[in-house]
Design an enzyme around this catalytic site. Structure first.
Site, mmCIF file in Angstrom:
data_model
loop_
_atom_site.group_PDB
_atom_site.id
_atom_site.type_symbol
_atom_site.label_atom_id
_atom_site.label_comp_id
_atom_site.label_asym_id
_atom_site.label_seq_id
_atom_site.Cartn_x
_atom_site.Cartn_y
_atom_site.Cartn_z
ATOM 1 N N PHE A 180 -15.661 7.607 7.610
ATOM 2 C CA PHE A 180 -14.461 7.285 8.384
ATOM 3 C C PHE A 180 -14.153 5.792 8.212
ATOM 4 O O PHE A 180 -15.038 5.026 7.804
ATOM 5 C CB PHE A 180 -14.715 7.643 9.860
ATOM 6 C CG PHE A 180 -13.514 7.433 10.737
ATOM 7 C CD1 PHE A 180 -12.355 8.181 10.543
ATOM 8 C CD2 PHE A 180 -13.524 6.484 11.755
ATOM 9 C CE1 PHE A 180 -11.241 7.973 11.350
ATOM 10 C CE2 PHE A 180 -12.417 6.278 12.551
ATOM 11 C CZ PHE A 180 -11.273 7.031 12.355
ATOM 12 N N ASN A 182 -14.000 3.235 9.994
ATOM 13 C CA ASN A 182 -14.769 2.164 10.646
ATOM 14 C C ASN A 182 -16.257 2.197 10.309
ATOM 15 O O ASN A 182 -17.024 1.401 10.830
ATOM 16 C CB ASN A 182 -14.558 2.219 12.171
ATOM 17 C CG ASN A 182 -15.131 3.466 12.819
ATOM 18 O OD1 ASN A 182 -15.805 4.265 12.176
ATOM 19 N ND2 ASN A 182 -14.847 3.652 14.096
ATOM 20 N N LYS A 183 -16.676 3.106 9.431
ATOM 21 C CA LYS A 183 -18.114 3.215 9.125
ATOM 22 C C LYS A 183 -18.526 2.188 8.060
ATOM 23 O O LYS A 183 -17.684 1.533 7.461
ATOM 24 C CB LYS A 183 -18.446 4.645 8.688
ATOM 25 C CG LYS A 183 -18.151 5.709 9.777
ATOM 26 C CD LYS A 183 -19.151 5.699 10.924
ATOM 27 C CE LYS A 183 -18.677 6.394 12.179
ATOM 28 N NZ LYS A 183 -18.790 7.832 12.223
ATOM 29 N N ILE A 184 -19.821 2.086 7.793
ATOM 30 C CA ILE A 184 -20.341 1.045 6.877
ATOM 31 C C ILE A 184 -19.808 1.255 5.459
ATOM 32 O O ILE A 184 -19.530 0.299 4.742
ATOM 33 C CB ILE A 184 -21.891 1.028 6.908
ATOM 34 C CG1 ILE A 184 -22.369 0.566 8.287
ATOM 35 C CG2 ILE A 184 -22.457 0.134 5.801
ATOM 36 C CD1 ILE A 184 -23.882 0.625 8.485
ATOM 37 N N VAL A 185 -19.676 2.502 5.053
ATOM 38 C CA VAL A 185 -19.030 2.875 3.782
ATOM 39 C C VAL A 185 -17.854 3.758 4.161
ATOM 40 O O VAL A 185 -18.008 4.669 4.978
ATOM 41 C CB VAL A 185 -20.001 3.679 2.880
ATOM 42 C CG1 VAL A 185 -19.280 4.204 1.643
ATOM 43 C CG2 VAL A 185 -21.205 2.834 2.494
#
Ligand SMILES: *Cc1c(COP(=O)(O)O)cnc(C)c1O
EC number: 2.6.1.102
Length: 367
Positions: A180, A182-185
């Site tokens: 998603f 806002n995730k790290i990847v």
């Protein structure tokens, strides 16, 4: 002053080039070279044999549970503090998410509570590596082994986190990730299932693609799903994997800056705890007010918002949300969730931004 957002994707590598390549070559749907390339890069990153891409982290969870043959009436043990997708995916199978309490400070599933929650209907455990800190996997894997259960890691928030030097995604029977925004990847929306189990990987691929027989077109031996990732999503994902080492390093530096800036508030705030032999990747740098100060949490978040700093409350425990409401007391989750907040954690934050966040917290807490 400019607003400081809680999350912000960084797309400055080959993302644009690879997406334009998809458009220029007409490979925009769920066939194309980027899907396999992204899966391979992600499997190598986690140190596993197989990575199967899905269209988001929630469908990745559902797909994993289908491949693990979860049936109606089965029970799955999950932490009460998580993002709701963990519980929902269990429900999509007609199974029952059995909630257990979490450990203080890390807010990850408490292995001691897991053992107590096992019944003859229990099929598996879903530890969630919350906010980037791995769950306590050694005792969880031991409990699972002893009782014949599977372990599905919900690693949606923990790309690159490690337990005893092993990356999450390679520890349980399988694991799921989210990409998603806002995730790290990120791939915009996207997900992945990782596993070392060849048979499980084949089932994941079968059910992801509507259940079509890999050797016979338009022949469907089972009811599957359309949970496929597009080539465009995978193009972004592959570019993200090319810069993942830098992304993870930048998040470590950010966390060190926060640690330093907030350490004078040690008597008012609980700063992130890292368990021994664990590597925390700081999806969200999370702090907690001291016990008894939970009433101040929302006021603190409002005060930060007034100075242009966005924060997020720690997730509501599942047992207070209408679909999963219980009257049971989960002492750690009940107390700690109300005291916790996520501070802005992304790769565009500067030393000055961190100083500004720390100053705003200091002021709001009356120092
Ligand atoms: C983000 C997240 C998911 C779901 O991922 P989506 O890609 O948003 O569907 C699942 N579990 C956890 C713990 C998450 O944080």
């Amino acid at each position: 002053m400019n607003r400081i957002s809680v999350a912000h994707p960084k797309l400055e590598g080959n993302e644009r080039k690879y997406v334009l390549d998809c458009l220029d070559t007409n490979w925009i749907s769920s066939n194309g070279k980027y899907i396999g390339a992204f899966e391979e890069a992600f499997a190598a990153f986690c140190g596993v044999k197989h990575a199967v891409a899905a269209n988001n982290g929630t469908t990745a969870l559902h797909l994993a549970l289908v491949a693990l043959d979860l049936q109606p009436g089965d029970e799955v043990i999950i932490p009460t503090v998580t993002y709701i997708a963990t519980a929902n995916a269990v429900r999509y199978c007609g199974a029952v998410p059995v909630l257990v309490d979490v450990c203080a400070a890390t807010m990850n599933i408490d292995p001691k509570q897991v053992e107590k929650a096992i019944t003859p209907r229990t099929r598996g455990i879903i530890p969630v590596h919350l906010y980037g800190h791995p769950a306590d996997m050694d005792p969880l894997v031991a409990i699972a082994k002893k009782h014949g259960l599977w372990v599905l890691e919900d690693a949606a928030e923990a790309h690159g986190a490690e337990v005893n030097g092993k990356r999450v995604g390679s520890i349980g029977d399988c694991a799921t990730f989210s990409f998603f925004g806002n995730k790290i990847v990120t791939t915009g929306e996207g997900g992945m299932v990782t596993t070392n189990d060849d048979a499980l990987a084949a089932k994941l691929r079968l059910y992801r693609g509507q259940g079509v027989d890999p050797k016979r077109r338009y022949w469907f031996p089972v009811i599957g799903y359309n949970y496929r990732m597009t080539n465009i999503q995978a193009a972004i994902g592959l570019a993200q994997m090319e810069t993942i080492d830098v992304s993870l390093k930048e998040r470590q530096e950010l966390a060190r800056m926060y640690d330093e800036a907030l350490s004078p508030l040690n008597d008012l705030l609980v700063l992130p705890t890292i368990q021994a032999r664990m590597h925390h990747v700081y999806w969200m740098y999370t702090v907690f007010l001291r016990s008894g100060d939970e009433v101040q949490r929302d006021a603190l978040m409002r005060a930060l918002d007034d100075t242009g700093i966005e924060t997020r409350p720690v997730f509501y425990p599942m047992h207070v949300l209408p679909p999963y409401k219980e009257d049971t007391v989960y002492p750690v989750a009940d107390e700690w969730a109300q005291r916790g907040l996520n501070l802005p954690t992304h790769q565009y934050l500067t030393r000055d931004d961190i100083a500004r966040v720390a100053a705003a917290i200091t002021g709001a807490l009356g120092r």
